[in-house]
Design an enzyme around this catalytic site. Structure first.
Site, PDB file in Angstrom:
ATOM      1  N   HIS A  84     -17.046  29.211  35.633  1.00 33.73           N
ATOM      2  CA  HIS A  84     -15.858  29.306  36.474  1.00 33.73           C
ATOM      3  C   HIS A  84     -16.161  28.680  37.834  1.00 33.73           C
ATOM      4  CE1 HIS A  84     -16.742  33.410  38.666  1.00 33.73           C
ATOM      5  NE2 HIS A  84     -17.782  32.632  38.658  1.00 33.73           N
TER       6      HIS A  84
ATOM      7  N   CYS B 227     -19.379  29.223  45.453  1.00 39.31           N
ATOM      8  CA  CYS B 227     -18.508  29.371  44.282  1.00 39.31           C
ATOM      9  C   CYS B 227     -17.424  28.309  44.228  1.00 39.31           C
ATOM     10  CB  CYS B 227     -17.857  30.758  44.266  1.00 39.31           C
ATOM     11  SG  CYS B 227     -19.067  32.089  44.107  1.00 39.31           S
TER      12      CYS B 227
ATOM     13  N   HIS C  41     -19.994  26.867  37.832  1.00 43.08           N
ATOM     14  CA  HIS C  41     -21.272  27.537  37.581  1.00 43.08           C
ATOM     15  C   HIS C  41     -20.943  28.650  36.589  1.00 43.08           C
ATOM     16  CE1 HIS C  41     -19.393  30.016  40.637  1.00 43.08           C
ATOM     17  NE2 HIS C  41     -20.106  31.020  40.175  1.00 43.08           N
TER      18      HIS C  41
ATOM     19  N   HIS D  78     -21.967  32.532  34.285  1.00 43.16           N
ATOM     20  CA  HIS D  78     -22.533  33.876  34.239  1.00 43.16           C
ATOM     21  C   HIS D  78     -22.612  34.376  32.796  1.00 43.16           C
ATOM     22  CE1 HIS D  78     -22.160  34.278  38.578  1.00 43.16           C
ATOM     23  NE2 HIS D  78     -20.911  33.865  38.504  1.00 43.16           N
TER      24      HIS D  78
ATOM     25  N   ASP E  56     -15.642  33.394  25.543  1.00 41.25           N
ATOM     26  CA  ASP E  56     -17.077  33.129  25.371  1.00 41.25           C
ATOM     27  C   ASP E  56     -17.350  31.634  25.188  1.00 41.25           C
ATOM     28  OD1 ASP E  56     -19.796  33.767  25.090  1.00 41.25           O
ATOM     29  OD2 ASP E  56     -19.634  33.727  22.913  1.00 41.25           O
ATOM     30  N   HIS E  57     -18.331  31.135  25.927  1.00 37.36           N
ATOM     31  CA  HIS E  57     -18.690  29.715  25.903  1.00 37.36           C
ATOM     32  C   HIS E  57     -17.498  28.841  26.303  1.00 37.36           C
ATOM     33  CE1 HIS E  57     -22.377  31.111  24.135  1.00 37.36           C
ATOM     34  NE2 HIS E  57     -22.880  29.909  24.119  1.00 37.36           N
TER      35      HIS E  57
ATOM     36  N   GLU F  18     -20.223  40.739  36.538  1.00 40.25           N
ATOM     37  CA  GLU F  18     -20.445  39.300  36.683  1.00 40.25           C
ATOM     38  C   GLU F  18     -21.945  39.022  36.698  1.00 40.25           C
ATOM     39  OE1 GLU F  18     -18.115  36.601  39.533  1.00 40.25           O
ATOM     40  OE2 GLU F  18     -20.094  36.737  40.456  1.00 40.25           O
TER      41      GLU F  18
END
Lengths: 144, 144, 144, 144, 144, 144
Positions: E14, E33, E39, E41, E79-80, E132
């Site tokens: 994100h 950010c 980047h 998490h 996810d991914h 996060e």
């Protein structure tokens, strides 16, 4: 050489009991673990393979393959099972039994995984670590 | 009011089985947990009491007392035991059984600890959280 | 050969101070750790022994024995203590002091445990790992 | 010889993509990781140096220095970055790319830190461990 | 009433960017950010449902069902993935964007899961917690 | 309403001692914690604020601000300090002392942070949780 590790978990029951000993000696040596109704753990497994990363994929091994190999060779037989009663390595016979200690589980997991890693080629099995609890773990790195 | 929590762990076996159902239905509803040889977990317990810190000691309760109460009321009966076979709350009878799910374990632990905390005075039991694995936990906070 | 590890924890105070240096140099080298009122940590200890599992018990060592040895040789003197003021290895004298860094604590724990493991026979001490925080740890594996 | 480890974390994006392959082969080999919008991880880094503790300070290395070296050589370039797009080791060119697998990240971190540790003198870099998730990690210990 | 929680994880990218602001303001408010390469998490999700355990099964909800619901409603899309570019709740339009902060992710996960839990009957969604990193998490418990 | 939590850590020494009691009573009530040389912990702090996410930024509070507030109001005075000797809330006087139990530390942290959160506007302090060890923690949620 890079060492690549995949963690996995399984939940199983076991107890410690030597059929060649009377109950008193089993209780003395194995303490609360000698309860033959069994008790259980959330085991954590760390499987380490060693090799050169493939120059194209950057993989020592394909982690999807490694995860599937751990499931096929180990978890399918160990997870939600009673190690003494359902896993052949720890079967109790008249002549004795291999006690499912953390040490012996590490060796058993190694023996199940080592042929699969060897057959896949490219990397070798380097270490199997088994956590019985966060406070107790055993490592087997093969025979020297 | 301060909420004070003490964590404890125990290792136990269990299985999920309703004696009023045929094996097929047990397998369908409970999946791998229906294996009657049992499997096991490292359970983590978080016991929370609530009260005003004593102005002299700074204690909501004496944590040495709370640790001993958890051992006496819960761990002595649950640790290294088979919950279905050795813990009365989960005994299987002809008329049925209270299945040792994480939810029911949380209620059973509450019922064991609540009288002891009440008898000690000064603080009340506020919450019992039980982790079956790091991924699954249940909380019981008493009846409203 | 299997490597078997037992984890233990202790809570202790310490500070970093070289009596041969002026205060300014201690502050410059040791930063906030030079505060002579002391500060503290929850230390985690991982003690690894290496050996062949006993063919009957499946034990490299009896973990009850290892736990008791760690308590007797280390925790009784280190837990809830001020390392500089109460543990002889780190005593401050006119001629200097062994600073209780994580590195030196690992060596001190090794020296305390190694004779006990040797005397017990059957396995050798392989590694002592000390965590000062989850972010900092030191390992000593004996002299080569 | 003592092995001293400092842990650090960074959050970064990456994807797995070999520009010499068609999309179908990238998807087949790399699965969900081939999504070119990228996905990300909280990476954990464990940097281990080995040496004799200084007899005066008790330090194998000054951990404040080591923390600063990790930040300067690695985190400043990796944290809150897209590894494929912003970190030169993983740049994609016409002739190919070094895929930012956990294995290759461990090697890249080693190559960045090794000269700094060598220049500082007194200790040598012993191991770099990179966790992509708590379930997957890779170690690089230099060339034999 | 028992509160039952299932943990799940996903890895995603994100960035924080308000299209109505100039780059300088985005950098000032969102710091690192705001890097538009993104980047990522390893997010951890804790989904809590509340209800009475079924007297026969001992379940507040069937955890196999809850796991599948989390996968179907949330993980398959998150996810991914790159949250800003691939998840509709966080799409950037000319008129602005819902920034994928931990707070807003918790709300989005709640809105996806709440109808599924309601439709299943028997229990209600009680809380969604999103980590996060291990240091930062947000909880949404629905509108009062 | 979203509950947003920031975790922080500090390392400190303390002991439990009531100056109005003789040494025997202090030892009886406080056990090993009564050692006046002090012992220490790695404390973990979880600070939770509650509010509506800002519709533009998605923030309940700016986490960079919250981190700085925790450092300024708490960590600068508590980290690498002896709580009894250096933190005013726990100073020992002739008339007694507030013992730095986990409960009282939670209250002290709340009282330090609550005015700062209120002054910032937009969100309110909801909960302060303090872990003395992973096994013991206390929460303060303000006066009802």
């Amino acid at each position: 050489m890079v060492f690549l590790t995949r963690r996995a978990t399984f939940s199983a029951s076991h107890f410690y009991w030597n059929p060649a000993w009377p109950a008193e000696k089993n209780e003395q040596v194995f303490g609360r673990c000698s309860n033959r109704n069994g008790h259980g753990h959330n085991y954590t497994l760390e499987v380490t393979v060693a090799g050169e990363p493939d120059p194209v994929t950057g993989f020592v091994v394909d982690l999807k393959w490694l995860k599937a190999a751990i499931e096929r060779e180990v978890l399918n037989d160990f997870d939600h099972r009673h190690l003494n009663l359902e896993v052949p390595e720890f079967a109790i016979s008249d002549s004795g039994a291999t006690i499912p200690t953390t040490e012996n589980i590490a060796i058993a997991v190694w023996k199940r995984l080592e042929p699969a890693v060897k057959a896949a080629g490219g990397a070798r099995l380097s270490c199997v670590r088994v956590y019985e609890t966060p406070e107790i773990f055993a490592e087997f790195r093969g025979q020297p």
